[in-house]
Every structure is written in structure tokens, then in C-alpha cells.
Design a protein around this motif. Structure first.
Motif, PDB file in Angstrom:
ATOM      1  N   SER A 150       0.266  -6.570   4.104  1.00 30.20           N
ATOM      2  CA  SER A 150      -1.309  -6.390   4.234  1.00 30.20           C
ATOM      3  C   SER A 150      -1.322  -5.247   4.075  1.00 30.20           C
ATOM      4  CB  SER A 150      -1.537  -6.814   5.544  1.00 30.20           C
ATOM      5  OG  SER A 150      -1.083  -8.444   5.636  1.00 30.20           O
ATOM      6  N   GLN A 151      -0.845  -3.613   4.067  1.00 29.91           N
ATOM      7  CA  GLN A 151      -1.769  -2.762   4.062  1.00 29.91           C
ATOM      8  C   GLN A 151      -1.057  -2.863   2.537  1.00 29.91           C
ATOM      9  OE1 GLN A 151       0.875  -0.689   6.934  1.00 29.91           O
ATOM     10  NE2 GLN A 151      -0.551  -1.062   8.080  1.00 29.91           N
ATOM     11  N   ALA A 152       0.068  -2.822   2.095  1.00 24.40           N
ATOM     12  CA  ALA A 152      -0.115  -2.730   0.471  1.00 24.40           C
ATOM     13  C   ALA A 152      -0.948  -3.451  -0.736  1.00 24.40           C
ATOM     14  CB  ALA A 152       1.773  -3.282  -0.187  1.00 24.40           C
ATOM     15  N   PHE A 153      -2.108  -4.275  -0.041  1.00 18.21           N
ATOM     16  CA  PHE A 153      -2.936  -5.230  -0.824  1.00 18.21           C
ATOM     17  C   PHE A 153      -4.212  -3.882  -0.772  1.00 18.21           C
ATOM     18  CE2 PHE A 153       0.100  -7.784  -1.701  1.00 18.21           C
ATOM     19  CZ  PHE A 153      -0.436  -8.912  -1.713  1.00 18.21           C
ATOM     20  N   ARG A 154      -4.216  -3.842   1.183  1.00 15.72           N
ATOM     21  CA  ARG A 154      -5.729  -2.720   1.755  1.00 15.72           C
ATOM     22  C   ARG A 154      -5.725  -1.518   0.443  1.00 15.72           C
ATOM     23  NH1 ARG A 154      -5.617  -6.411   4.191  1.00 15.72           N
ATOM     24  NH2 ARG A 154      -6.517  -7.694   2.311  1.00 15.72           N
ATOM     25  N   ARG A 155      -4.672  -0.997   0.450  1.00 10.30           N
ATOM     26  CA  ARG A 155      -4.234  -0.175  -0.724  1.00 10.30           C
ATOM     27  C   ARG A 155      -4.474  -0.479  -2.229  1.00 10.30           C
ATOM     28  NH1 ARG A 155      -0.078   1.663   3.113  1.00 10.30           N
ATOM     29  NH2 ARG A 155       1.337   0.100   1.731  1.00 10.30           N
ATOM     30  N   PHE A 156      -4.011  -1.344  -2.818  1.00 13.57           N
ATOM     31  CA  PHE A 156      -4.536  -1.864  -4.060  1.00 13.57           C
ATOM     32  C   PHE A 156      -5.608  -2.051  -4.206  1.00 13.57           C
ATOM     33  CE2 PHE A 156      -2.743  -3.223  -7.950  1.00 13.57           C
ATOM     34  CZ  PHE A 156      -4.491  -4.313  -8.304  1.00 13.57           C
ATOM     35  N   VAL A 194     -11.655  -5.950  -6.339  1.00 11.61           N
ATOM     36  CA  VAL A 194     -10.765  -7.010  -6.315  1.00 11.61           C
ATOM     37  C   VAL A 194     -10.114  -7.632  -5.005  1.00 11.61           C
ATOM     38  CG1 VAL A 194      -8.106  -6.801  -6.899  1.00 11.61           C
ATOM     39  CG2 VAL A 194      -9.753  -6.052  -8.457  1.00 11.61           C
ATOM     40  N   THR A 195     -10.527  -8.591  -4.899  1.00  8.91           N
ATOM     41  CA  THR A 195      -9.470  -8.625  -2.938  1.00  8.91           C
ATOM     42  C   THR A 195      -8.491 -10.065  -3.887  1.00  8.91           C
ATOM     43  OG1 THR A 195     -11.614 -10.826  -3.720  1.00  8.91           O
ATOM     44  CG2 THR A 195     -11.394  -9.498  -1.832  1.00  8.91           C
ATOM     45  N   LEU A 196      -7.924  -9.563  -2.655  1.00 10.50           N
ATOM     46  CA  LEU A 196      -6.424  -9.817  -3.128  1.00 10.50           C
ATOM     47  C   LEU A 196      -6.484 -11.389  -1.101  1.00 10.50           C
ATOM     48  CD1 LEU A 196      -4.112  -7.535  -3.399  1.00 10.50           C
ATOM     49  CD2 LEU A 196      -4.901  -9.167  -5.174  1.00 10.50           C
ATOM     50  N   LYS A 209      -0.309  -5.648 -13.363  1.00  8.69           N
ATOM     51  CA  LYS A 209      -0.888  -4.719 -12.179  1.00  8.69           C
ATOM     52  C   LYS A 209      -0.652  -4.234 -10.718  1.00  8.69           C
ATOM     53  CE  LYS A 209      -4.403  -0.762 -12.157  1.00  8.69           C
ATOM     54  NZ  LYS A 209      -6.165  -0.747 -12.147  1.00  8.69           N
ATOM     55  N   LEU A 210      -0.777  -5.881 -10.665  1.00  2.00           N
ATOM     56  CA  LEU A 210      -0.856  -5.770  -8.480  1.00  2.00           C
ATOM     57  C   LEU A 210       1.034  -5.979  -8.780  1.00  2.00           C
ATOM     58  CD1 LEU A 210      -1.361  -6.311  -5.959  1.00  2.00           C
ATOM     59  CD2 LEU A 210      -1.276  -8.902  -6.294  1.00  2.00           C
ATOM     60  N   ILE A 211       1.541  -6.620  -9.061  1.00  6.83           N
ATOM     61  CA  ILE A 211       3.605  -6.435  -9.019  1.00  6.83           C
ATOM     62  C   ILE A 211       3.937  -5.292  -9.488  1.00  6.83           C
ATOM     63  CG2 ILE A 211       5.134  -7.996 -10.600  1.00  6.83           C
ATOM     64  CD1 ILE A 211       3.739  -9.857 -10.926  1.00  6.83           C
ATOM     65  N   SER A 212       3.025  -4.660 -10.523  1.00 10.33           N
ATOM     66  CA  SER A 212       3.326  -3.166 -11.384  1.00 10.33           C
ATOM     67  C   SER A 212       3.279  -2.407  -9.497  1.00 10.33           C
ATOM     68  CB  SER A 212       3.040  -2.963 -11.990  1.00 10.33           C
ATOM     69  OG  SER A 212       3.576  -1.882 -12.426  1.00 10.33           O
ATOM     70  N   PHE A 213       2.369  -2.367  -8.830  1.00  7.58           N
ATOM     71  CA  PHE A 213       1.919  -1.798  -7.927  1.00  7.58           C
ATOM     72  C   PHE A 213       3.473  -2.019  -6.491  1.00  7.58           C
ATOM     73  CE2 PHE A 213      -0.444   0.309  -4.686  1.00  7.58           C
ATOM     74  CZ  PHE A 213      -0.697  -0.587  -3.272  1.00  7.58           C
ATOM     75  N   LEU A 214       3.239  -3.019  -6.887  1.00  7.81           N
ATOM     76  CA  LEU A 214       4.034  -3.504  -5.172  1.00  7.81           C
ATOM     77  C   LEU A 214       5.869  -2.485  -6.133  1.00  7.81           C
ATOM     78  CD1 LEU A 214       3.164  -6.805  -4.701  1.00  7.81           C
ATOM     79  CD2 LEU A 214       3.036  -5.027  -2.914  1.00  7.81           C
ATOM     80  N   ASN A 215       6.392  -3.144  -6.776  1.00  8.84           N
ATOM     81  CA  ASN A 215       7.090  -2.241  -7.438  1.00  8.84           C
ATOM     82  C   ASN A 215       7.287  -1.196  -8.049  1.00  8.84           C
ATOM     83  OD1 ASN A 215       8.316  -4.588  -7.668  1.00  8.84           O
ATOM     84  ND2 ASN A 215       9.019  -5.079  -9.246  1.00  8.84           N
TER      85      ASN A 215
END
Lengths: 310, 438, 276
Positions: free
Chosen positions: B60-66, B73-75, B344-350
Motif C-alpha cells: 500500500s505504501q508503495a502504491f502511495r509512492r507511485f 492515477v489511483t490504484l 510503469k507500475l510494474i516496473s516501479f515495483l521491480n
């Protein structure tokens, strides 16, 4: 009004209006049921039936293959074992009905502590099948408490790997289903007993019938319809709703030794997340449906009591 | 009449201006909403996190950062309760046209089977990611190095090994830290020594999870040493036969002999408490993946060791390795409206930063080549550091190579070979029959 | 009753007592393990907790896992299903039980036949159907699925029960000027309340405990039901079993409450005379 007979009522204008109203009542009462079942049960099963003649993979591949799915499945070496398993598991039904009747009678007669028992018997039905399965697996495990007790009383030779063989594993599963269902049976039967007027019992006492005679000669015949319900319902449950238990206890194993048709449907459609075999899964479902229908027809014929259904 | 006319004009003006304002609202940057399915327990979300409120989870925190870095953008996070069912759900949702934009699924055959509803990422993956992230072969269609990219390997890696109890091993007169058994003969005699002191060498619930654990985590390595992953692929596609696979048959034969020699617990196929037994010192070895290390170290403390599988065939091309690799992936649904944002999101998580942040919570060997164990804070020589050595030299999960027909037989019946209810040849032939029928 | 042998009575009581203990054991198991730490559970699932009692599992469940919110979702689904089920069933069963018309047997059997279809098979077509209706991720999809699943069995139960209602009562009511709804309200429901209460118990609890259907149809985090959320706590490699036990125990409470409230009424009907 009170002096006219039914027949003349029917013939008169008021009678015809009555009949129309009755027809409307029938129609409107049955409409919601029929609609819901048609849309949410019949339509999906018809779709499934159609798909059972294809090689549907859950997505876009759907070519007609005729009876191939059925034939392949029946010819698989495991088919007869699966059928046998399914039928053996049905043995739980007479057991649970019998024990359920005994428990219901005891509660009805208000045995000491009946209030506690009545509050507690339904508990297994409230607990998730996963926990129940897990506990039974441990309890009857090779190094589990049951074998430990057997060894302690000198019956060590009986302390086998209960879940390791088809028949003993099925036996344990039957036992667990009965354990799980006693509460349900008992309250269904109690519910049925509550509509027997006590005058029937009083009359029996006056006639000098003792307890067991009262129970089995009088109460049971009056419970026939309720028993018919509970036998059909538990039979159908065993055939179509057993999946969570099997999954929790044996995963259908070892191998396929405790798999049932119901379990195979799961395996073929969800098994390990990438089952492509929906065509076969729906074929198995059709086979299961036929089996259930056959058994129910047999059961209804056997229980052919005189009533106006026939 | 005049009044009416004026009034109508006014009304038209009003309506027009409202219409214009509304349409210009639509002209502003449209809000982007991505639905993301995450594996509930076996992946990015770990067991310790579900004890905290959802907004404190790493993901969730990673999502907030993104979201902060990408305004507009909302996740939406959806946790999948059952990872197996998630694949079927994804398929069904794809059929209905509303599969989630991003989903966390398995790698290999499970997602190859879904490729009709998964977006190919060939044109969307940035070159840097291809360079620094490990495990692409697990998400390329058919495992081919040039196969269509169906997803990203998820930012974690499980490495198969055997947890072992140092105290028991010492009692049996061995020291596996200094001198681990590296050949199958050494392994065999080591297990015999443990049996000799009265302890069950390997405790494992071979069938309790619906997957033959020991075979999948350890014996699969032996199998693929001799047959290679490519060879196994040929067999599952029906081009070669399992029944003619000497490596497979040899591994199964040895597996059976292990049971006969008493190296496994007697109720191998029906037990479900092996981890408990291992933690209580009633078994010397327990086959595991990295996720279990934390609990084992907590219980056994310094007595907890990790042993990598011995080499079955020292002349094989594949040595000094073990089964493992990214078992989880991130895929993008074909029906997504925002493919670039999803990638972009997936790349961010990786990304390196996120991987480092995630690893603080869940320890796994990682899928990036530009992260060192020191950056992770792992003590050299510790169990986790040992496993990390294999994070680029693992051999991809053998059981994820199998297509669903042979896989069904493999998962449900392999354990029967150990207890002698089935011969190796019968198992192989059954798998061939399924492969041919596909 | 005093005429029965004391030995027989004692044996039966003893057996019932043993049975009761076994029925309660799973709850006991969950309780003791919900108070352990995760590692302590793995070491010995059967011992009483040795370390400090981990009440945090419960406080976590309530404050952080937001189990009460999950209860709300489960409750909407279960109660909604039961209410609609009763409404549809009572009228349909009354008609099956007490009205004669052509095709009654055929329709009744047709309704029953749908009971024999295992739900795994219908789930995928249903998903696609609900998707087209825009009902995925809405409570309605689960409620309608449950209705379709429970209707045949509930009708079977209620029809069996309503048939025992004495015809003269209904005729008397009709003579007194009772219309259809009034007959149902004043005769059918009171006389058939055993079946009605039984249905409330069965279907509320079945819906409450079900995992499969809501897992597929209600996936968004704020609409998940309790069982689905708890299932996510145990994966193949990792898990939070002690936390899960706390949650399972808490979620058993509403189901038990429903049972305890309604089960008294089933037996209460015993002494109430039928002919007033």
C-alpha cells in the motif's frame, strides 16, 4: 355461502372468479422461483451441457468434439475407482439418519442436560471445513491420538495409516461426515416432530406402548416426509458439496483413492490454477447429474408411500 | 411574446454555457484508475503485514509512492484469497472483458495458458528492466529466449533447499557446514547415518499440499540435471516421451529407494505435521523454500542450517544449482485501458529502490542483478546469504514447465511412486497419455 | 421415561456427553492457538499456550484487520439471502403443498432437479452473466447465486412441512374471509414455523461460512466477506495461522448467535396445540 357445496361454487360466476384468483395466486407464487432458477441455474447448466461436447479451455477455444470428453473420462483407469468412492461415501446417509433420529428422540424426551446438548449439536456445521478436515487428519494420522489410544489398549495391530488406503480413508471420511451432520439431522427431525400433535403420543401411552415401540412404530411413520427430505438432502450434499472436506482432509488422495466425481470437477476446472479442461469438467458434471438423478428416482420409488404425488 | 422569446434565448444561453463548461471538464486530464490483484499470502504481501491495517502494508505504501509520483492515477488493490483460483478468475474476467489491469499470478505454463487475455509486453518493457531484472525466461511464451513477454517476474525469488537440524547432524557425526554431502552417494550415506541414530532423516508431508514437496523442491533438480528443462518441455508438449526419459525414471527409482531405506517418514503420503516435527527436533531435514527460513531460525536458532541438493549426475551440464526462481509474475490484461501506466507500475515495483524497501519486510533472494547482499544487510555466511548465491544461477521451477495434462498426473500421483503404489514407468506412461491427448 | 433401564439412560447420556465434547473441541483448538505466537503454534499446535497470551491477535482482528467491517459484508449477504429466500419459498411451498393444479408434480420435480447441479460447474457461466448485467462486485451477484442454490432444498423442506398443516384450518380461515396473504400470515407461517426457523438457521449459516462464491464475485477489498478475507491469511508457503484462528473464532460468534436464537423456537412448537 356456508351452505353451498364446493361443486356449485365452482360452477357459479363467483366460483369461476375464485378459480381465476387461485390460478393467479399459483402463478404469482411460483413465478419468482421459476424465474430465478431458470436464469441462474438452468441457463448455466445448459451452457455447461453444451460445452461438455467441446474442448473448451475456458477462453476462446471451443470446437465440437462430440462425446470424446465423456469417453476419455470413463476410459481413464480411475473412473471406476472414483465412482466406487462416490458410492461408498453415500453410506454415511443411513448412518447419520439413524443416529440423528436417536439424538432427536433423546432431546425430545428431555434427557438430563438436553438444553446443553441442543445448543451444542449444531456447532460442527458452524466451523469451517478446513479446520475440521485438518483436525480429523491429525487425529487419525499415523502417529496421531487415535492410533496412540489403540496401542495403549493393546490393539496396536489396528493402528494403521488410516488415510493411506482407499477403504480405511473412506471409512474415516464417512465417520467425519456423520459426526459433522448429526446436529443437522437432529434438528431437522426435531422440527418434524414438532408438528406431531402430542395427542398422538398420549394415545400411544394409553394403549400401553413402551418407549421404543412408541418411537419406532408411531413417531417414525409420521416423520416419513421429513425423513425423505433429509435423506435426499444429505445424499445430494454428499454427492455435490463434499468438496471442501475432501480438499481439507485428503486432497482426493493418496493419488485418486478418495476422489469423487465432485472433486474431479474441481480438479479439472480449477486444479492448480491452470486447468484447461473445462470441456471434461462439464462432462464430469453431467455424469454426476445423471448419477444423482438416478439415485433420487430409486430413493423416491423405494419410499413410495401413499400420498397424492404419485 | 417578446418576453417569451427573451426567456427562451436566456435559457438556451444558460444551457449552452453549462454544456460548454461540462465538456471542457472532460477535456482535462482524465483520472486513471488501475485495478491490481495481489497474491494474498505467498508473494509481496507477507504474513506479518496482514496483521497491520491495510494502509501500513508495504504494497500500500508503495502504491502511495507511485500515486504521488504520478498525479491523477489511483490504484485499487484487490487481495486474492486463493492463488490457484486467481488464475481461473483472471481467465473468466478476461472472457467477460473486465480482467484487472495488473495481476500477480504465477510464472510459466499457468500464464502461457492465459495468453489470449494477457497483453504482450514486448514493446512496452524498458530496456533497463530487461538488463537488470533476472528471470525473464519464466515469463516468455514457451520459455523461449525470444518468446512473447507475457509479464514481469515479480520482485522476489524462492530458492529450494533443505532445512536441517545442526544438532542432529552433529550427533550423527557430521558437520555439513564444513563438509556438506555433494554427491548422491554422500547424501545417501549421510541419511543412513542419521537413521542409524534413530532419527527420521527427512520429514515431509509429501501430499498434504496437493504437490509432492520433496520431489518438487529437491528431486526435480536431479531430474532436470539429466534431462534439462528443454527436454522436459519437449516431453510435456508430446514430442518426446516421459517413459523414455532415463533421467526421470532414474530419479523416481532413487526416490522410491529412499522410502524403502527408511529415509522418509513412514506415513509420507498422509502426514500433515512435518514442519512441526522438524521444529521439535523429530526430523533432521525438511525440504523448503525461502519463505520458511524465518520461522525455522526463530525456533531452532543457531541449529538451523540450509543444505542445497546434492548432484545426482556430476557430469551434467547443470551443476551447483537448485530449483527456484521467480515463481510469481505481474501480468497486464489485454482489456486494460492504460497499458503504459500498468507497465510503469510494474516496473516501479521491480525497481531497485522498491525491491530494497520490500526486502526489509519479506526476505527473499531477489531478482535484480544490481542489488548486493550487503545492501540488503545480510551477513555473509548466514543462511539467507547462502541462498542468495543461487539467485541468478537457479534452475527454473520444473513443475511450472508442465502443461496441465501431465501436471495433473504429476501432482496427484508422484508420491504414490515413493510408497510403491505405482512404478516409475507407470507414472511416466500416464503422463505421456495426457500429453498426447492435449 | 422412568421405566427405561437406568443403565440404558446412563449410557446414552454418557455418549451424548462424549459427543458434545468432540463437537466443542475444534472451537477449543482454535481458541488456544489464537492465543499463541505463530512460531509457538508451529512447534506444538495442541498444547496450551505457554508464553504470554497473545490477545493482540484479537485486537488486531478488530482494529486493524477490520473484521467488523467484514462482518457487515457477510451479514448483508447472509441476511439478504435468507430474507429473500423466505419470501419466495413460503409462497411457493404453500402453493405446492396445498393447491392442486395440473403440472404440479412436474414443476415440483423440475425445481428439485436443479438441486443436483454442483455449483463449481455453474460458476463460470454465472460470472460472465453477472458481468454482462454489471453485477460483479455487488452483493446482488452473491445473493442471487445463493438464492438459486438454496431454493430447491428450502422448497423441499417447507413443502414437506406445510403438507402436514391440517386442511381444515385453511378452509376455516378462508371461510372467515381470509385472503391469500392473510391465510399465509395467520395459518401457514405459524403452523409451519419449524421449517421456517430451520431454514433461517441453515441458510444464514451456510451463506455466512461459504468461501467459494463470494471469493469470485466480491473481490474488492471493501466488499469482501469474512471467510474470504480470512482465507487470504494462509498461503502455501507463508501464513498467519494464529491470526486466522482468532478471526475464525470471532466469525463463528454471529453464526452461533443466530443458531441459539432460533433453535429454541423449533422445539417450542411441541406443546402448542394445533386446534385452537
Amino acid at each position: 355461502m356456508t351452505h353451498t357445496t364446493r361443486a356449485s361454487l365452482r360452477d357459479s360466476a363467483i366460483g369461476r372468479k375464485r378459480t381465476r384468483i387461485k390460478r393467479l395466486e399459483i402463478f404469482l407464487s411460483l413465478l419468482p422461483v421459476v424465474l430465478i432458477l431458470l436464469v441462474f441455474r438452468v441457463y448455466p447448466i445448459v451452457t455447461a451441457l453444451a460445452k461438455s461436447f467441446t474442448n473448451w479451455d475456458g477462453l476462446y477455444r471451443s470446437d465440437w468434439v462430440g462425446l470424446r470428453n465423456y469417453v476419455t473420462f470413463v476410459q481413464e483407469g480411475t473412473f471406476w475407482m472414483i465412482l466406487r468412492n462416490t458410492l461408498i461415501l453415500l453410506l454415511n446417509v443411513p448412518l447419520q439418519v439413524f443416529i440423528g433420529i436417536v439424538v432427536a428422540l433423546l432431546l425430545y424426551e428431555r434427557v438430563a442436560g438436553w438444553r446443553i446438548y441442543r445448543a451444542v449439536i449444531y456447532t460442527p456445521q458452524i466451523i469451517s471445513a478446513v479446520i475440521i478436515g485438518f483436525l480429523f487428519k491429525i487425529f487419525f494420522g499415523f502417529e496421531g491420538p487415535f492410533n496412540a489410544v489403540l496401542k495403549a489398549v493393546g490393539l496396536g495391530t489396528l493402528a494403521i495409516e488410516w488415510f493411506g488406503n482407499s477403504y480405511t480413508a473412506l471409512g474415516v471420511i464417512v465417520f467425519s461426515i456423520v459426526w459433522f451432520s448429526i446436529g443437522w439431522q437432529a434438528i431437522v427431525i426435531l422440527g418434524g416432530m414438532s408438528s406431531i400433535p402430542p395427542s398422538v403420543f398420549e394415545a400411544a401411552v394409553i394403549d400401553g406402548a413402551n418407549y421404543w415401540q412408541r418411537a419406532f412404530r408411531i413417531v417414525i411413520p409420521m416423520l416419513v416426509r421429513v425423513l425423505e427430505f433429509s435423506i435426499i438432502a444429505s445424499g445430494v450434499w454428499t454427492l455435490t458439496q463434499l468438496f471442501p472436506f475432501l480438499f481439507a482432509m485428503t486432497k482426493g488422495g493418496p493419488g485418486y483413492e478418495t476422489s469423487t466425481l465432485d472433486y474431479m470437477i474441481y480438479l479439472k476446472s480449477y486444479g492448480l490454477g491452470f486447468g484447461r479442461d473445462y470441456g471434461t469438467a462439464t462432462a464430469v458434471a453431467m455424469i454426476l447429474l445423471l448419477l444423482v438423478l438416478a439415485l433420487t428416482v430409486i430413493e423416491m420409488r423405494l419410499a413410495n408411500r401413499a400420498d397424492d404425488w404419485g | 411574446m417578446k418576453r417569451l422569446f427573451t426567456f427562451s434565448l436566456l435559457l438556451v444561453f444558460l444551457l449552452a454555457s453549462v454544456a460548454i463548461t461540462l465538456s471542457s471538464c472532460g477535456g482535462k486530464k482524465e483520472a486513471v484508475k488501475l485495478t491490481v490483484w495481489m497474491n494474498g499470502a505467498d508473494s509481496i504481501i507477507g504474513p506479518t503485514e496482514q496483521q497491520k491495517p491495510q494502509d501500513q502494508w508495504y504494497v500500500s505504501q508503495a502504491f502511495r509512492r507511485f500515486e504521488k509520483a504520478n498525479p491523477g492515477v489511483t490504484l485499487e488493490l484487490v487481495v486474492q484469497a486463493d492463488q490457484g483460483a486467481a488464475h481461473t478468475n483472471f481467465k473468466t474476467a478476461g472472457l467477460a472483458g473486465n480482467a484487472p489491469d495488473v495481476a500477480n499470478l504465477w510464472t510459466g505454463q499457468p500464464i502461457f495458458a492465459l495468453k489470449e487475455v494477457i497483453l504482450s509486453l514486448d514493446k512496452l518493457v524498458p530496456a533497463d528492466d530487461l538488463k537488470y531484472i533476472v528471470g525473464w525466461e519464466s515469463v516468455r511464451d514457451g520459455f523461449k529466449p525470444d518468446g512473447t513477454i507475457l509479464g514481469y517476474p515479480a520482485a522476489q525469488n524462492q530458492i529450494c533447499h533443505m532445512l536441517y537440524n545442526k544438532a542432529i547432524v552433529k550427533k550423527a557425526g557430521m558437520d555439513w557446514e564444513a563438509n556438506p554431502p555433494r554427491t548422491i552417494e554422500e547424501f545417501d550415506s549421510a541419511l543412513a547415518k542419521i537413521k542409524a541414530i534413530g532419527v527420521t532423516p527427512i520429514v515431509v508431508d509429501e501430499a498434504a499440499q496437493g504437490v509432492p514437496w520433496f520431489f518438487c523442491w529437491v528431486a526435480d533438480y536431479w531430474w532436470t540435471q539429466m534431462t534439462t528443462n528443454d527436454g522436459i518441455l519437449e516431453e510435456t508438449y508430446g514430442r518426446k516421451k516421459f517413459a523414455e526419459d532415463k533421467g526421470f525414471l532414474a530419479t523416481l527409482a532413487y526416490y522410491r529407494s529412499m522410502y524403502v531405506k527408511g529415509f522418509f517418514r513412514k506415513d509420507l503420503t498422509t502426514a500433515n505435521d512435518s514442519f512441526t516435527q522438524f521444529l521439535n527436533g523429530k526430523g533432521a531435514l525438511w525440504p523448503a523454500v525461502t519463505s520458511f527460513l524465518a520461522d525455522a531460525e526463530k525456533s531452532l536458532g543457531a541449529d538451523c542450517g540450509v543444505l542445497l541438493p546434492p548432484e545426482f549426475d556430476p557430469n551434467a551440464k547443470l551443476v551447483n544449482s537448485t530449483v527456484g526462481g521467480p515463481g510469481q509474475s505481474f501480468v497486464v490484461a489485454k482489456n486494460t485501458k492504460y497499458p503504459q501506466m500498468a507497465v510503469k507500475l510494474i516496473s516501479f515495483l521491480n525497481s531497485k529502490a522498491e525491491v530494497l524497501a520490500a526486502q526489509k519486510i519479506n526476505r527473499y533472494p531477489i531478482v535484480r542483478t544490481d542489488v548486493t547482499p550487503e545492501e540488503m544487510g545480510w551477513v555473509p555466511g548466514s543462511n539467507i546469504a547462502k541462498l542468495h548465491k543461487y539467485s541468478t544461477t537457479y534452475n527454473y521451477w520444473v513443475d511450472n514447465l508442465l502443461t496441465s495434462g501431465p501436471a495433473e498426473i504429476f501432482y496427484t500421483q508422484t508420491s504414490l511412486v515413493a510408497v510403491g503404489k505405482m512404478t516409475p514407468l507407470q507414472l511416466a506412461e500416464a503422463m505421456d497419455k495426457k500429453a498426447a491427448a492435449q | 421415561m422412568a421405566r427405561r433401564g437406568i443403565a440404558k439412560q446412563v449410557t446414552l447420556s454418557l455418549l451424548l456427553a462424549i459427543l458434545t465434547v468432540t463437537f466443542l473441541y475444534p472451537l477449543y483448538f482454535m481458541l488456544i492457538n489464537s492465543l499463541k505466537s505463530r512460531t509457538e503454534y508451529f512447534v506444538n499446535p495442541f498444547s496450551l499456550p505457554r508464553g504470554a497470551l497473545q490477545f493482540e491477535n484479537y485486537s488486531t482482528m478488530i482494529s486493524q484487520f477490520k473484521i467488523l467491517n467484514l462482518f457487515k459484508n457477510s451479514f448483508f449477504v447472509s441476511a439478504g439471502t435468507v430474507v429473500l429466500l423466505l419470501v419466495v419459498c413460503v409462497f411457493a411451498s404453500y402453493v405446492f403443498a396445498k393447491y392442486r393444479f395440473r403440472g404440479r408434480t412436474a414443476i415440483y420435480l423440475a425445481v428439485l432437479t436443479t438441486m443436483f447441479i454442483p455449483s463449481q460447474v455453474t460458476i463460470i457461466p454465472l460470472y460472465v452473466l453477472f458481468s454482462k448485467m454489471g453485477l460483479v462486485n455487488r452483493y446482488w451477484s452473491v445473493i442471487l447465486s445463493y438464492l438459486a442454490l438454496f431454493l430447491p432444498e428450502a422448497i423441499l423442506l417447507m413443502t414437506a412441512n406445510f403438507r402436514a398443516i391440517i386442511d381444515e384450518l385453511l378452509e376455516a380461515a378462508e371461510m372467515d374471509g381470509c385472503g391469500y396473504f392473510q391465510r399465509v400470515r395467520h395459518v401457514v407461517v405459524p403452523m409451519g414455523r419449524a421449517a421456517i426457523f430451520l431454514s433461517i438457521i441453515f441458510y444464514f449459516i451456510t451463506a455466512w461460512n461459504d468461501l467459494f462464491t463470494p471469493m469470485i464475485f466480491l473481490q474488492s477489498m471493501d466488499k469482501r466477506t469474512v471467510m474470504v478475507a480470512l482465507a487470504a491469511l494462509m498461503g502455501r508457503y507463508t501464513g498467519a495461522p494464529t491470526l486466522q484462528f482468532a478471526g475464525l473464532l470471532l466469525s463463528a460468534v454471529p453464526a452461533l448467535v443466530v443458531y441459539i436464537i432460533f433453535q429454541r423456537h423449533i422445539i417450542r412448537g411441541l406443546s402448542v396445540g394445533a386446534i385452537k
